[in-house]
Design a protein around this motif. Sequence first.
Motif, PDB file in Angstrom:
ATOM      1  N   CYS A 879       0.809  -1.216   0.000  1.00 11.51           N
ATOM      2  CA  CYS A 879       0.000   0.000   0.000  1.00 11.51           C
ATOM      3  C   CYS A 879       0.826   1.242   0.000  1.00 11.51           C
ATOM      4  N   HIS A 946      -2.976  -3.398   2.345  1.00  9.66           N
ATOM      5  CA  HIS A 946      -2.417  -3.225   3.676  1.00  9.66           C
ATOM      6  C   HIS A 946      -2.179  -4.575   4.273  1.00  9.66           C
ATOM      7  N   ALA A 947      -1.331  -4.518   5.184  1.00  4.94           N
ATOM      8  CA  ALA A 947      -1.117  -5.789   5.872  1.00  4.94           C
ATOM      9  C   ALA A 947      -0.784  -5.515   7.331  1.00  4.94           C
ATOM     10  N   CYS A 966      -1.645  -0.957   9.775  1.00  8.43           N
ATOM     11  CA  CYS A 966      -0.969  -1.642   8.633  1.00  8.43           C
ATOM     12  C   CYS A 966       0.533  -1.493   8.851  1.00  8.43           C
ATOM     13  N   CYS A 969       1.794   1.045   6.079  1.00  8.13           N
ATOM     14  CA  CYS A 969       1.424   2.454   6.010  1.00  8.13           C
ATOM     15  C   CYS A 969       0.955   3.017   7.322  1.00  8.13           C
TER      16      CYS A 969
HETATM   17 ZN   LIG Z   1      -1.585  -0.292   5.269  1.00  7.89          ZN
END
Ligand SMILES: [Zn+2]
Length: 1023
Positions: A879, A946-947, A966, A969
Motif C-alpha cells: 500500500c 495493507h497488511a 498496517c 502504512c
Molecule cells: Zn496499510
Amino acid sequence: MGMRAVLTRILGIATVACALVATPAVASAETQVMPDGVNAEVLSLKQDGTKPVQITEPGSYVLKTAKGEVTPTSGYTIDAPDATRINPVRIYIDGTVYVNSYTNSSVGQNRWLFNIKQGSNIEFIGVNNPIISFHDERGGSQSVSGFLTDRYYDGGYKNASGDISVSLGIGDDSQDLTLWYSSSMEQKVPAISLGNTKGNLSANFSKLMIKDYAGKSGAVAGNAQEYAVPVHLFREGRNTTGGNINPFTATFTDCEFYDTSGDFNGAVSVDGNSSFKMPKDGSAVAKLTATFNNCSFSGHNGENAGVRQTNRSYNSVEASRYFANSSILNTYAVSGVMGVTNATVNLNSCEMSNFHSTRSSSADSTLTVDALNVARSARCNINGGTIERYGARGNTCVVYAAGTLTLNGSPEIASYWKNSHAGDTNYGDKYTEADKATGTAKSLYVPKKKSVDANVPALNIASDFSVRGGYGDNVWISIEETADSNGVKSRVLGTCESNKIEGVVPDGSSENDDNSDKYEVVNLNGDLTFRETIHQHKWKVEADGLGVRASCVGPFRNGECEYGMGEDGKPKKYLTATYKLSMSKATSSQSTELVYDGCPVKIALNKDGAWNLEQMGVTASDEFTWYQCKSQADAEAYKNGTKLKGAPTDAGYYYVVTSFKTASGQTLEGKKSFEISQRRLVKNQSYKFILKDGGKGAGKYAYDGKEHQPVVESAQFKNGAGEWVDLVEGKDYELSARSESGLKQTEPGQYECIVIGKGNFTTDGGTTSVLTLKWEIVDVARFDLEVTGFEGAYDGEKHGITVNVKNDPVPADMKIEYREDGGDWTTDKPTYRNAAEYTTCCRVTASGYLTAKGSATVKISKAGQDAPADLVGNNWTTCNSKDGSISGVTKKMEYRHEFSKKYQKITSSDKLTGLAKSGTYYVRYAEDNNHNASADAEVKIEPGSHAVADNAVWKPNGEGSHVKLCKYCKKEQERQPCRWKYEIVTPATPEADGVRQKVCRVCGGKWDEERYTYVDTYAPHHL
Ligand SMILES: [Zn+2]
Ligand SMILES: [Zn+2]
Ligand SMILES: [Zn+2]
C-alpha cells in the motif's frame, strides 16, 4: 768712252778733291758735296760736237746750270752696265737746270736730256728746289725736249740694252722735282718715255711734278718714233722680233701733273702695244704695270687749261698712231688724262680734276673720254681717289671702260653739272644746243664688247661704289647694252663684291631727259648688270596686327609697282608678313577661325611671308608671348591676360604678342587677340565612339527584363596632329537620351543616345549632325515554365520541386539550375525528406532565351502516429511502496499523470519506473521532427494491500478505541473499543480526593487523569 775721259777731254775741268766720298771715277773732275753728304761729280754742260755727254761709270754726279748756262744740246747718255745697287749711277739735279733750247735738225737724236742705254740703279735726286726748266730764265727761249728716256738715239731707232731700273726722288726737303715746260711750245716727244729696253725695266718716281707740258707730235708725224705725251710708258716690239716680253713696272708716288697736255693723253699713256704678238691671254697685260700712288692730275680751272688731250685729230676713244689701217701699229686709248692699252694701271688714291678731252669745237656724236680710257684688253684698278669733272660738254665721259675696270675703296667718278643739266651752256666747256643733241656727259662709259674680248669683264666693283655728286646730282653711267631674247636690254659688266651701289644712274636715251627710269646698274648675285630699269622696291614698313605690312616707295616706275602708290597717293597693295593662327580645319558649320583641335594653336607666317619679310628687310623675332583672358573684351583690349608658357590649346580667349625689327632698327610690335572656340562634337570622322559590349555586341543587350543603358567603352578624338586621343566622359562629353524616356530602357527595342560635348567640345549650334550612338535591347525567346512544389506529410521519402519546361522542343543547350535560399545555383535539384517547408528557386537558361526563373515550396508536414499499445501498468507492491511502473514503453514516448498537464519524456526503454503516484497515467508517442504526438494510452497504477503484522499489538488511538495498524502504512486496520479500568494514580483519601485514570486493559491506552472522591472501599460503586 768713259765719263772721266769725256769730261777731261772736253772741259778740262780741274778736279776738286773731296774728302767725304771717294769718287774715283774722274780724279780730276770738278766735284760738289751734296746736301746728303755725297761728293758728286759735276756733269759737264759741254759736249763733243753733236755727241751726247757720256756717263759710263757708276758714281754720283750733279747736274746744275749757273746763270746763263744750259744743258748740252745732245743731252746725256747713260751707258753704265756696271751700276749696282751699292754703286749706282746717282745724278743730282741741283736747283733749276735750264735745258738747251737749241733745236737740232736731227731732232730724233737729241731731244731728251737723259738717254739710258744701259744701267740699273740709276737714281735721279733733286735737291735745292730742283727744276728742270725747258725755257730760259727770261721765259723767252723754250726747249723742245724730253727729260728721260730709255731709248738711245744714236743715228736712229735703237733698243736700250739689258735690264734698266731708274728712280727719281728728292734728296732734301724740297717739295718736288719739277719738269717745267712752256705751254706755248708744242713738245714733240714725251717728257718721260720708258719701255724700250730688251730686259726688265722698272721705274720708281716720287715727288715728280710735270708742269705746263704741251705735247703735239703733228710737227714730226711720219718721222718721229714717239708721240708727245708727258709720260709714255710702253712695251714695244716688232712683228719680226716678237717684242719685248720682259716685265716693266713703273711706280709714281706723290707725283703731280699740272696743266699738261698731249697727243693722245693729257698726262700719261700706258701702252702695252698689243699688236706686237703679245699673248692674248692677259699675261701681256700683266707685264706692263704702272702704279700711281697719291698722284694728282689737275690744272687751272678754265677753258684750255688743266690736263687735256690736245691733238684734236685723235678725237675718238681709240686712235691709230699714225696710220689708221696699219697692220703693225696698234691703236691707242685716247683720253684727257690717261690712256691704258694692253697694260695694267693701278690708281691708288689719285685725283683727277680739271681735265678736258679733245672734243672738237663743233658738236658731233663722237664719244670722247675726258679722263681715263681703259682700252680693250687693258686693266685698271682704281682704289679710292677722285676722278671728277664739272661742266663737261656733249657726248663725253669721264672714264671709259672697254677693258676691265675694277673699283675699290669707294672712288669717286663723277661728271657733274652737265650730266643732268643739259641746258647749261654757261659753264665749263659751254654745253651747246648741238651738244644736247649728241648726248650728255657721263661719268663712266662701258661700251659694247667686241668678240675678241668677250670673256673680259668690263667693270668690277670690289667695294661700295658711291658716286653721288654734290648738289644731289646723280652720276650717270652710260653703258652700251645688248638686248636679250626678250628684248630686255642689259649687259653683265663684271663682278661686284659689294651689294651697295649708290648714286649711280645709268644714262639712257639721249632723247629723254628723264633717263632715271630707263636704265639702271644693279648687282645681281655678284654680277654687276646694266639693264633697262626694273623697278626697285623700297619698303615702307608698318605694324599690321600680328605682322607687318609694307608698301613700296622704291624708285623707277613706282606707279607700275603693285605695291607702289596709286594715283590717290595711297599704296595700291601691301606686301604683308602676318602670322596666322591656325588649328586643324573646323567643321564647315563653324565660322570661327580657331576651333579647339586638341593641339596647341599653330602660328606661321602667311604664304610668302618669310619671303616678304626678306624683301622688306624685316627680322621677325620668332618669339611669341601668349596670354589668356577671362573675357573676349579683355583679350581684345590686350589686358588682364595671364601669361602662358606656350601656345594655348584649350578653348578660351587669348592674345599673342611678338615683335619685328625693321632694317632701320625700328622695333614694331605685332599682336592679335583670338578665341579658340569649342569644337563641335558631331558626327564626323574625327570622333570614334564605341559602346561596351552588352553581351550581344557593342551596345546590344539581350532582353532580360532589366534596365539597360549604353555605356561608352572608348571615346576617341582625332586631334589636329592626327592622333587619336581619349575623350573623358564627364569632362569632354556626356551621354544623353534622345527622348524623354531617358537613357535607361528595359523593353526590347532600338534606341539612340546623343553625345553631348562638354569643356572643349560643344554640341551647340544645331542638331542635324549631332553625334548619336545606337544601342539596342535585343528580344529573346521565352520559356514556358511551370514550377510546382510538394505538399504532404512526412513519409520518409525525399521530395523536391518540379520544373516543367513546356517548350517543345526545348533548346538543346537549356540548363535548369536550382538554388536554395542562401545557396548557390546548381544543377542538382535539392530534395527534402523531413517535415518542413522548403523553397527552391530555379532558373532556366538557354542561348537566345530569356532566362526564366521560378520557385516553389516543398511542404512536408508531420505524420500522425497510433497511441502506444501493449502497455502494462504495474501496481504498487504494497500500500505504501510507491513503486508503480509501466512496461512496454520506448524512448519515443512521453507520459503524464492524470493530474499533471505536462508530459515527461521517457528516457528509458521498455519500462518506465518510479511512478510514485497511483492513478491513471497517459502515455503517448511524443512529437518529433516528422510526427505529431499520438493519442494517449491510459495506464492505471494501483497501491498494494495493507497488511497487519501477525504479531501486531493493539494500540490506543486516543479516542477510546485501540487499533491495529498496517505494517506498511501505519494506517488503522482493526478497531475495537477499549476495555478500560481505573487505575489509581493517587489514592483518594478521605481527606483528599485522589486521582485516577482509565486504562485499556487491552491496549494500555490511558485516558486523562481524573479526580475522584474518597469512597469506602467497600462500598463499591461502578460506573
Ligand atoms: Zn496499510
Ligand atoms: Zn615696288
Ligand atoms: Zn483498548
